[in-house]
Design an enzyme around this catalytic site. Structure first.
Site, PDB file in Angstrom:
ATOM      1  N   GLU A  60       0.820  -1.216   0.000  1.00 15.03           N
ATOM      2  CA  GLU A  60       0.000   0.000   0.000  1.00 15.03           C
ATOM      3  C   GLU A  60       0.855   1.268   0.000  1.00 15.03           C
ATOM      4  OE1 GLU A  60      -0.934  -2.655   1.756  1.00 15.03           O
ATOM      5  OE2 GLU A  60      -2.920  -3.081   0.929  1.00 15.03           O
ATOM      6  N   HIS A 129     -11.993  -5.142   7.924  1.00 12.28           N
ATOM      7  CA  HIS A 129     -12.469  -4.908   6.554  1.00 12.28           C
ATOM      8  C   HIS A 129     -13.808  -4.193   6.547  1.00 12.28           C
ATOM      9  CE1 HIS A 129      -9.594  -8.204   6.023  1.00 12.28           C
ATOM     10  NE2 HIS A 129      -9.567  -7.968   4.736  1.00 12.28           N
TER      11      HIS A 129
END
Lengths: 323, 327
Positions: A60, A129
């Protein structure tokens, strides 16, 4: 008019910008060959090739940091972070780098980049999530934060976000991807910083974001049966924030409920509430009410998840509490 | 190399050193404020690397960035004005020592986050590749930065995507106060590059010609589309991690050794020029005098420049929004 899914609307916007501007490219995990975890970029890899639709390693920091560097040097990245929870892995690149370049380097730089990310819960994906972290980024000067609730808004706002010369954080609720609705023909951008009144009403203003706009509209229908005519306002961009439209509604209804999916502690809804308290205190007949998630991580099993996240009945109850 | 080019290298190294000593002095006099991390002792690296770069090639720099920025051609006046927080500075007084940038010279900024330049450099290399401009990007970083996750994500993707990036490590043996032997699991920082199958070098960073030749090879590789390289330049900083640091972690004899004529990159190169290239003491003296004049002019420029107007604090956050000031 045509009827498209929320995910398709975003894709159409990106595709349109890629066709019109060779500097625009997509970058992220699983966005190319498989078209993205939520299918947003499906078909773009085939159409534009692997150079412009870049599958990355699970990095990321590299996705966002490289995008920021590319934005400084002539490209326009549309980066995907699969879930906003993973954005935290790239927090330095977003917050200390991309958001700061223009200011700390004295105004000579432009950072035209979009970071897209799925947000929110409802799919039993549990604590890592399912978060709603938009307030985290609204807090950072230098970032713009967009959070659409309909396919038409997603389309127009994505076009504006790609054309913007600043880093734009674009939140996409997981449960909205498969919602379909009419979008206008063509590719008209919707300027950032303009709220939309999703339903007009006279008795109370509900300010809501993302999936909570839909939940608030459902709540408004139930409330109508009980004689309460609610107005639902979607700010659409959390920064810049169209206070004027929200305040105009408040001046009319004199009551407000703010509905977001974030945990209430330190939430964007708290920022909204404090703005209203500072600027519109005299116009309010009742206290400001907020509806949000409980102050817990998002739990896994469906009964617990539903309990923790704000639901339609919570909104109905909140509205009724000020009547 | 022609004598003229050699003297240019010498001049750049001396300019960095004299600018840095002036900065140290001005900091002590409280003209320069904030944090300053000086490059004294490491001059050969920025000089030798940047001598191979074109004006439009990119660099990313670090908190210890003055040397890189001078070597890439920055204006001393605007640099000193920034260190003094003036309106005429590179960042109009909004950045200071750790954030000097000049996109016209390809300087993508000094960076206050250790390891902050790695992924940025990959982005610049990516743009060059996509836009087919044949520019390269040099990413300067210290030994401490090799401990960051960001560095590994960047080196990996740079290699996978064959980006025209040159990773130049200035290994000065200390990450702030942490001695390299306490912070690095491998013998050399260049070992990091092994993991990414990247061509790598471990060289004497205080020998400007070795730096120059090594960087030349790596930069040519990048320009030819053959991807990234890693150069470990062994060096030493003469000053603390930052100015007025109570330096308690380095043995005095170690500092003495690195400041000796045998180790000092400038004394070594000066001796080499005098002995091998017919450079006279007089020429050296003239170069030094002209730099002294330039540095003095930079300080005067800074002190004669106004402080920024307070309203400027609210601009440049965005391209199109001015933030609210105080009522």
């Amino acid at each position: 008019m045509r009827n498209v899914f929320f995910s398709e609307a975003i894709r159409d916007a990106i595709r349109n910008e890629m066709l019109n501007d060779p500097r625009v490219f997509c970058i992220g995990e699983d966005i190319g060959r498989v078209g993205g975890s939520f299918g947003v970029t499906a078909g773009l890899y085939k159409e534009f090739g692997e150079e412009r639709v870049r599958d990355t390693p699970i990095s990321e920091q590299a996705i966002v940091g490289l995008s920021a560097g590319a934005a400084l040097t002539g490209m326009i990245p549309v980066a995907e972070i699969m879930y906003n929870d993973f954005m935290l892995c790239a927090a330095d690149q977003i917050i200390n780098q991309a958001a700061k370049f223009r200011y700390m380097y004295g105004g000579g730089m432009k950072v035209p980049m979009v970071v897209r990310m799925a947000v929110g819960g409802g799919l039993q994906c549990a604590a890592q999530h399912s978060q709603s972290l938009e307030a985290f980024l609204v807090h950072i000067p230098g970032l713009k934060v967009v959070y659409p609730s309909t396919p038409a808004d997603a389309l127009g706002l994505m076009i504006s976000s790609i054309r913007d010369e600043n880093p734009v954080m674009f939140f996409e609720h997981q449960l909205l991807y498969q919602v379909s609705d009419n979008v206008p023909d063509g590719f008209e951008p919707i300027p950032l910083g303009i709220a939309d009144v999703k339903k007009e009403g006279s008795d109370i203003t509900i300010v809501a974001t993302g999936l909570c706009v839909k939940k608030s509209l459902d709540a408004a229908e139930l409330l109508a049966k009980e004689g309460i005519n609610a107005e639902v306002v979607d700010p659409r961009t959390l920064y810049p924030l169209d206070k004027e439209t929200i305040y105009r509604s408040l001046a009319k209804t004199r009551k407000v409920v703010i509905v977001t999916e974030e945990v209430k502690r330190g939430a964007w809804s708290a920022e909204m509430a404090s703005n209203i308290a500072e600027d519109m205190f005299e116009s309010l007949d009742k206290k400001i009410v907020r509806v949000g998630a409980l102050n817990t991580p998002v739990p896994f099993t469906v009964s617990l998840e539903e309990y923790v996240l704000p639901q339609v009945n919570n909104i109905v109850d909140a509205v009724k509490s000020v009547f | 190399m022609e004598k003229r080019e050699l003297l240019d290298l010498y001049q750049t190294m001396q300019t960095i050193r004299k600018f840095e000593f002036q900065t140290s002095k001005s900091f002590a006099e409280e003209i320069v404020q904030g944090f300053v991390h000086l490059y004294i002792g490491e001059e050969a690296i920025a000089t030798g690397v940047c001598a191979n770069l074109n004006r439009d090639d990119y660099i990313t720099s670090t908190h210890r960035g003055h040397g890189h920025i001078i070597a890439k051609g920055a204006d001393l006046k605007r640099m000193m004005a920034e260190l003094c927080g003036r309106e005429t500075g590179y960042c109009k007084g909004k950045g200071g020592s750790m954030h000097i940038a000049d996109t016209d010279l390809g300087i993508l900024g000094a960076n206050g986050i250790v390891g902050g330049g790695f992924n940025l450099a990959c982005g610049a290399g990516f743009s060059s590749k996509m836009l087919k401009t044949n520019q390269v990007c040099v990413c300067f970083f210290g030994d401490g930065a090799t401990g960051t996750g960001a560095s590994h994500e960047a080196m990996n993707i740079a290699k996978v995507w064959k980006l025209p990036v040159i990773f130049v490590n200035e290994n000065n043996l200390y990450a702030d106060s942490c001695r390299i032997t306490d912070g690095l699991a491998s013998e050399s920082t260049a070992d990091r590059a092994l993991a990414y199958h990247m061509p790598h070098y471990s060289i004497d960073g205080n020998d400007v010609l070795t730096v120059y030749e090594t960087a030349k090879e790596a930069i040519e590789r990048a320009r030819n589309g053959e991807g990234p390289s890693f150069i470990e330049c062994k060096t030493y900083r003469w000053r603390g991690h930052f100015e007025v640091e109570p330096e308690t972690y380095r043995p005095p004899e170690e500092l003495k050794l690195w400041k000796s004529k045998e180790k000092d990159p400038i004394a070594r190169f000066e001796k080499y020029l005098l002995e091998n290239h017919g450079v006279s003491e007089e020429e050296v003296k003239q170069i030094k005098a002209s730099i002294d004049k330039e540095v003095k002019a930079a300080v005067e420029f800074a002190l004669n420049s106004p402080l920024p107007d307070k309203s400027s604090a609210c601009t440049d956050v965005y391209t199109d929004i001015v933030e609210e000031g105080r009522a």
